[in-house]
Motif scaffolding. Sequence first.
Motif, PDB file in Angstrom:
ATOM      1  N   SER A 154       0.828  -1.207   0.000  1.00  0.00           N
ATOM      2  CA  SER A 154       0.000   0.000   0.000  1.00  0.00           C
ATOM      3  C   SER A 154       0.860   1.255   0.000  1.00  0.00           C
ATOM      4  N   CYS A 155       1.935   1.231   0.760  1.00  0.00           N
ATOM      5  CA  CYS A 155       2.847   2.382   0.807  1.00  0.00           C
ATOM      6  C   CYS A 155       3.489   2.631  -0.555  1.00  0.00           C
ATOM      7  N   ILE A 156       3.849   1.570  -1.229  1.00  0.00           N
ATOM      8  CA  ILE A 156       4.448   1.722  -2.563  1.00  0.00           C
ATOM      9  C   ILE A 156       3.444   2.341  -3.519  1.00  0.00           C
ATOM     10  N   GLU A 157       2.193   1.849  -3.476  1.00  0.00           N
ATOM     11  CA  GLU A 157       1.166   2.404  -4.355  1.00  0.00           C
ATOM     12  C   GLU A 157       0.874   3.862  -4.028  1.00  0.00           C
ATOM     13  N   LEU A 158       1.006   4.225  -2.750  1.00  0.00           N
ATOM     14  CA  LEU A 158       0.786   5.614  -2.330  1.00  0.00           C
ATOM     15  C   LEU A 158       2.024   6.476  -2.546  1.00  0.00           C
ATOM     16  N   ARG A 159       3.101   5.869  -3.030  1.00  0.00           N
ATOM     17  CA  ARG A 159       4.355   6.552  -3.327  1.00  0.00           C
ATOM     18  C   ARG A 159       4.991   7.177  -2.082  1.00  0.00           C
ATOM     19  N   ILE A 160       4.790   6.524  -0.944  1.00  0.00           N
ATOM     20  CA  ILE A 160       5.499   6.917   0.280  1.00  0.00           C
ATOM     21  C   ILE A 160       6.540   5.820   0.540  1.00  0.00           C
ATOM     22  N   PHE A 161       7.609   5.926  -0.228  1.00  0.00           N
ATOM     23  CA  PHE A 161       8.575   4.832  -0.311  1.00  0.00           C
ATOM     24  C   PHE A 161       9.383   4.648   0.975  1.00  0.00           C
ATOM     25  N   TRP A 167       8.232  -0.588   6.613  1.00  0.00           N
ATOM     26  CA  TRP A 167       7.381  -1.772   6.763  1.00  0.00           C
ATOM     27  C   TRP A 167       8.160  -3.042   6.428  1.00  0.00           C
ATOM     28  N   CYS A 168       8.911  -2.979   5.343  1.00  0.00           N
ATOM     29  CA  CYS A 168       9.687  -4.161   4.931  1.00  0.00           C
ATOM     30  C   CYS A 168      10.757  -4.516   5.965  1.00  0.00           C
ATOM     31  N   ASP A 169      11.422  -3.507   6.488  1.00  0.00           N
ATOM     32  CA  ASP A 169      12.479  -3.758   7.478  1.00  0.00           C
ATOM     33  C   ASP A 169      11.904  -4.392   8.742  1.00  0.00           C
ATOM     34  N   GLU A 170      10.725  -3.896   9.165  1.00  0.00           N
ATOM     35  CA  GLU A 170      10.070  -4.496  10.331  1.00  0.00           C
ATOM     36  C   GLU A 170       9.691  -5.948  10.041  1.00  0.00           C
ATOM     37  N   LYS A 180       8.924 -12.371  -0.623  1.00  0.00           N
ATOM     38  CA  LYS A 180       8.028 -11.282  -0.994  1.00  0.00           C
ATOM     39  C   LYS A 180       8.457  -9.982  -0.342  1.00  0.00           C
ATOM     40  N   LEU A 181       8.785 -10.042   0.944  1.00  0.00           N
ATOM     41  CA  LEU A 181       9.251  -8.848   1.635  1.00  0.00           C
ATOM     42  C   LEU A 181      10.573  -8.356   1.060  1.00  0.00           C
ATOM     43  N   GLN A 182      11.447  -9.279   0.700  1.00  0.00           N
ATOM     44  CA  GLN A 182      12.722  -8.895   0.095  1.00  0.00           C
ATOM     45  C   GLN A 182      12.509  -8.185  -1.243  1.00  0.00           C
ATOM     46  N   GLU A 183      11.567  -8.706  -2.039  1.00  0.00           N
ATOM     47  CA  GLU A 183      11.265  -8.089  -3.331  1.00  0.00           C
ATOM     48  C   GLU A 183      10.657  -6.700  -3.148  1.00  0.00           C
ATOM     49  N   LEU A 184       9.749  -6.594  -2.184  1.00  0.00           N
ATOM     50  CA  LEU A 184       9.122  -5.299  -1.922  1.00  0.00           C
ATOM     51  C   LEU A 184      10.142  -4.290  -1.400  1.00  0.00           C
ATOM     52  N   ARG A 185      11.068  -4.772  -0.585  1.00  0.00           N
ATOM     53  CA  ARG A 185      12.128  -3.888  -0.051  1.00  0.00           C
ATOM     54  C   ARG A 185      12.997  -3.352  -1.179  1.00  0.00           C
ATOM     55  N   ALA A 186      13.354  -4.216  -2.100  1.00  0.00           N
ATOM     56  CA  ALA A 186      14.194  -3.806  -3.238  1.00  0.00           C
ATOM     57  C   ALA A 186      13.427  -2.825  -4.144  1.00  0.00           C
ATOM     58  N   ALA A 187      12.148  -3.107  -4.380  1.00  0.00           N
ATOM     59  CA  ALA A 187      11.338  -2.235  -5.232  1.00  0.00           C
ATOM     60  C   ALA A 187      11.143  -0.866  -4.591  1.00  0.00           C
ATOM     61  N   ALA A 188      10.856  -0.859  -3.282  1.00  0.00           N
ATOM     62  CA  ALA A 188      10.648   0.410  -2.576  1.00  0.00           C
ATOM     63  C   ALA A 188      11.920   1.254  -2.582  1.00  0.00           C
ATOM     64  N   ASP A 189      13.062   0.588  -2.385  1.00  0.00           N
ATOM     65  CA  ASP A 189      14.338   1.311  -2.386  1.00  0.00           C
ATOM     66  C   ASP A 189      14.629   1.903  -3.764  1.00  0.00           C
ATOM     67  N   LYS A 190      14.349   1.141  -4.818  1.00  0.00           N
ATOM     68  CA  LYS A 190      14.560   1.617  -6.185  1.00  0.00           C
ATOM     69  C   LYS A 190      13.668   2.821  -6.485  1.00  0.00           C
ATOM     70  N   HIS A 191      12.395   2.706  -6.105  1.00  0.00           N
ATOM     71  CA  HIS A 191      11.461   3.810  -6.332  1.00  0.00           C
ATOM     72  C   HIS A 191      11.866   5.048  -5.528  1.00  0.00           C
ATOM     73  N   LYS A 192      12.338   4.819  -4.302  1.00  0.00           N
ATOM     74  CA  LYS A 192      12.723   5.954  -3.455  1.00  0.00           C
ATOM     75  C   LYS A 192      13.914   6.694  -4.061  1.00  0.00           C
ATOM     76  N   ARG A 193      14.914   5.944  -4.525  1.00  0.00           N
ATOM     77  CA  ARG A 193      16.085   6.585  -5.127  1.00  0.00           C
ATOM     78  C   ARG A 193      15.691   7.360  -6.386  1.00  0.00           C
ATOM     79  N   ALA A 194      14.769   6.794  -7.182  1.00  0.00           N
ATOM     80  CA  ALA A 194      14.308   7.493  -8.389  1.00  0.00           C
ATOM     81  C   ALA A 194      13.518   8.752  -8.020  1.00  0.00           C
ATOM     82  N   ALA A 195      12.674   8.651  -7.000  1.00  0.00           N
ATOM     83  CA  ALA A 195      11.880   9.808  -6.569  1.00  0.00           C
ATOM     84  C   ALA A 195      12.780  10.898  -6.004  1.00  0.00           C
ATOM     85  N   ASP A 196      13.790  10.499  -5.234  1.00  0.00           N
ATOM     86  CA  ASP A 196      14.733  11.486  -4.682  1.00  0.00           C
ATOM     87  C   ASP A 196      15.495  12.182  -5.805  1.00  0.00           C
TER      88      ASP A 196
END
Length: 390
Positions: A154-161, A167-170, A180-196
Amino acid sequence: MAQQDSDDDMDEFYEKFKGYKNRFNEDTWEEEFDKIPMFMKKAPDVIDPKVHPELACIQAMVHDEDRTPEEQAKSLKDEGNEFFKEKNYEKALVCYTAGLRKKCGDQDLDTVLLTNRAAAHFHLRNMRSALNDAAAAKKIKPDHLKALIRGAQSCIELRIFAEAIQWCDEGLKAHPTDKKLQELRAAADKHKRAADRDARKAKIKEKKLQGEKEALLAAIKDRGIKLLQSAKPHQCVSESEDEDKGSSAGISQLSLDGLGSQEATGAQVFLDEQGSLHWPVLFLYPEHQQTDFISAFCENSCFIDHLAVMFGEELPPWDADRKYHPQNLQLYFEDAEKETFYQVNAETSLLKVLQHKRFFVKAGSPSFIVLVKGSSFWKQFLKGKKIRGL
């Protein structure tokens, strides 16, 4: 004979049935037949006991109030799961919500209901509600895997990376090997770096544009050009000080509000690399109700330079009398406040006209009236008007 007796019996039965007060109407019997639960083609989304008493009775049997709240909540959860499998997420949502309202006190069951409702919200694109339900489930059971996954998604879809990574770290602390959590963690990190990165680029671009705007306004101010604010006529020069102070009056009030030509014309004044201003200029031909638009008129160019191009070898089709030759044309700008027309020499540069103490740039585009000198329209148009030279 037997057939006749049978027909008579049926007629007798029908006549008696017609007196039955709850009988079906002859014209609407199919609609009324469809209200009987056993013969319904489709059950209503919301069951109103007043409209569907029999169906409400059956529902009460399924969710028997004599059962414990836990049993009722579990039954609603199972019903919601069936709807979920059918991808009927709206009805699944209703069931999970009804189950939570039972307040059964079973933390495991409430966690599942919240997580399942979060999933239904997720598929309905209600991302904020999905995140809220996942957070509520995590509050009850911090290590609940599905709640952690749904919260991260949900956080990824809301773009609050950043929150998605949290969430993934917890989740990975409790489930370090979950793919699944590992994949989401990698995706969130990639999106965050792109957004930054995009945010940094946007900030640099905004800073550059702001610098260009400031340089543009400084150039206009240095030249003493007055911008007429659309909402505040003659804001830059007051009635009492215009004759004495001329173009220097009110210059500190210059702002981009007076450069709104881009929305109307697609062009706006700009400063070139050599430090010259280029203006979008409008020529008006009231005799024929026509206009010409020059998107970038350099301030150092003279009016005759453009008139020679526009009225050179080929005259415009609307000039039926073929009289719009450069040597025949006379230019004016209007001072509406003073009700005065100022005659402009075609050999004059645009800058010199813009610097005139009674010239105001309206809506970001200087405009000039073009007439054929000596024509009958020229005489009629200027009749009774005050005319001044530069």
